[in-house]
Design a protein around this motif. Sequence first.
Motif, mmCIF file in Angstrom:
data_model
loop_
_atom_site.group_PDB
_atom_site.id
_atom_site.type_symbol
_atom_site.label_atom_id
_atom_site.label_comp_id
_atom_site.label_asym_id
_atom_site.label_seq_id
_atom_site.Cartn_x
_atom_site.Cartn_y
_atom_site.Cartn_z
ATOM 1 N N SER A 127 0.863 -1.183 0.000
ATOM 2 C CA SER A 127 0.000 0.000 0.000
ATOM 3 C C SER A 127 0.900 1.233 0.000
ATOM 4 O O SER A 127 2.059 1.156 0.405
ATOM 5 C CB SER A 127 -0.923 0.001 1.220
ATOM 6 O OG SER A 127 -0.161 0.068 2.399
ATOM 7 N N PRO A 128 0.380 2.371 -0.447
ATOM 8 C CA PRO A 128 1.198 3.588 -0.484
ATOM 9 C C PRO A 128 1.672 3.980 0.912
ATOM 10 O O PRO A 128 1.000 3.714 1.908
ATOM 11 C CB PRO A 128 0.251 4.646 -1.044
ATOM 12 C CG PRO A 128 -0.850 3.902 -1.690
ATOM 13 C CD PRO A 128 -0.966 2.596 -0.962
ATOM 14 N N ARG A 129 2.815 4.624 0.976
ATOM 15 C CA ARG A 129 3.333 5.089 2.266
ATOM 16 C C ARG A 129 2.532 6.275 2.765
ATOM 17 O O ARG A 129 2.144 7.139 2.003
ATOM 18 C CB ARG A 129 4.794 5.493 2.132
ATOM 19 C CG ARG A 129 5.706 4.320 1.927
ATOM 20 C CD ARG A 129 7.133 4.752 1.987
ATOM 21 N NE ARG A 129 7.985 3.596 1.784
ATOM 22 C CZ ARG A 129 9.287 3.669 1.703
ATOM 23 N NH1 ARG A 129 9.899 4.827 1.783
ATOM 24 N NH2 ARG A 129 9.990 2.577 1.533
ATOM 25 N N GLY A 130 2.312 6.326 4.046
ATOM 26 C CA GLY A 130 1.640 7.456 4.671
ATOM 27 C C GLY A 130 0.148 7.283 4.755
ATOM 28 O O GLY A 130 -0.416 7.231 5.826
ATOM 29 N N ALA A 131 -0.506 7.199 3.641
ATOM 30 C CA ALA A 131 -1.960 7.039 3.567
ATOM 31 C C ALA A 131 -2.309 6.751 2.114
ATOM 32 O O ALA A 131 -1.538 7.056 1.205
ATOM 33 C CB ALA A 131 -2.668 8.300 4.045
ATOM 34 N N VAL A 132 -3.462 6.170 1.898
ATOM 35 C CA VAL A 132 -3.889 5.866 0.530
ATOM 36 C C VAL A 132 -4.167 7.183 -0.194
ATOM 37 O O VAL A 132 -4.877 8.054 0.324
ATOM 38 C CB VAL A 132 -5.146 4.969 0.541
ATOM 39 C CG1 VAL A 132 -5.642 4.728 -0.867
ATOM 40 C CG2 VAL A 132 -4.830 3.644 1.223
ATOM 41 N N HIS A 133 -3.563 7.343 -1.365
ATOM 42 C CA HIS A 133 -3.699 8.572 -2.141
ATOM 43 C C HIS A 133 -3.582 8.269 -3.625
ATOM 44 O O HIS A 133 -3.127 7.202 -4.016
ATOM 45 C CB HIS A 133 -2.627 9.583 -1.729
ATOM 46 C CG HIS A 133 -1.230 9.045 -1.900
ATOM 47 N ND1 HIS A 133 -0.598 8.352 -0.892
ATOM 48 C CD2 HIS A 133 -0.371 9.075 -2.937
ATOM 49 C CE1 HIS A 133 0.613 7.985 -1.320
ATOM 50 N NE2 HIS A 133 0.768 8.418 -2.556
ATOM 51 N N THR A 134 -3.981 9.231 -4.446
ATOM 52 C CA THR A 134 -3.835 9.077 -5.883
ATOM 53 C C THR A 134 -2.487 9.634 -6.326
ATOM 54 O O THR A 134 -1.923 10.521 -5.666
ATOM 55 C CB THR A 134 -4.951 9.829 -6.647
ATOM 56 O OG1 THR A 134 -4.819 11.228 -6.370
ATOM 57 C CG2 THR A 134 -6.331 9.330 -6.256
ATOM 58 N N LEU A 135 -1.999 9.128 -7.435
ATOM 59 C CA LEU A 135 -0.748 9.632 -7.995
ATOM 60 C C LEU A 135 -0.905 11.100 -8.383
ATOM 61 O O LEU A 135 0.005 11.903 -8.199
ATOM 62 C CB LEU A 135 -0.332 8.796 -9.207
ATOM 63 C CG LEU A 135 0.962 9.202 -9.899
ATOM 64 C CD1 LEU A 135 2.136 9.180 -8.937
ATOM 65 C CD2 LEU A 135 1.230 8.303 -11.091
ATOM 66 N N ALA A 136 -2.075 11.471 -8.891
ATOM 67 C CA ALA A 136 -2.315 12.862 -9.297
ATOM 68 C C ALA A 136 -2.144 13.819 -8.112
ATOM 69 O O ALA A 136 -1.532 14.884 -8.252
ATOM 70 C CB ALA A 136 -3.701 13.002 -9.910
ATOM 71 N N SER A 137 -2.676 13.452 -6.957
ATOM 72 C CA SER A 137 -2.545 14.314 -5.780
ATOM 73 C C SER A 137 -1.111 14.371 -5.288
ATOM 74 O O SER A 137 -0.637 15.423 -4.855
ATOM 75 C CB SER A 137 -3.458 13.842 -4.652
ATOM 76 O OG SER A 137 -4.789 14.136 -4.970
ATOM 77 N N LEU A 138 -0.416 13.264 -5.363
ATOM 78 C CA LEU A 138 0.995 13.258 -4.962
ATOM 79 C C LEU A 138 1.807 14.176 -5.874
ATOM 80 O O LEU A 138 2.585 15.003 -5.398
ATOM 81 C CB LEU A 138 1.555 11.829 -4.990
ATOM 82 C CG LEU A 138 2.977 11.671 -4.487
ATOM 83 C CD1 LEU A 138 3.088 12.060 -3.018
ATOM 84 C CD2 LEU A 138 3.453 10.242 -4.696
#
Length: 86
Positions: free
Chosen positions: A12-23
């Motif tokens: 799973s993504p580090r930190g929290a679940v997020h979209t690539l666009a937001s990152l």
Amino acid sequence: DGGVVTFDPLPSPRGAVHTLASLERVVRPAFQKRRKTLHNGLKDVVADAVLESVGISPTARAEDVPVDAWGRLAAAMDALGPPTLG
């Protein structure tokens, strides 16, 4: 000489679940302006209160922020919704 490098995806993504666009929305401008604080580099993208809500100091520089904190910020941006033009 040669070598082989392999990458294994994280479960799973580090930190929290997020979209690539937001990152990308927060990481790209933060690193484009050399030696700027996040307050100055991201002032058109995210409010200081959002940075602080995920444990990031607005006076920090992008290179000093841990990977998991970028993930939390991206997740917060997802929660805020897409950027508005105006």
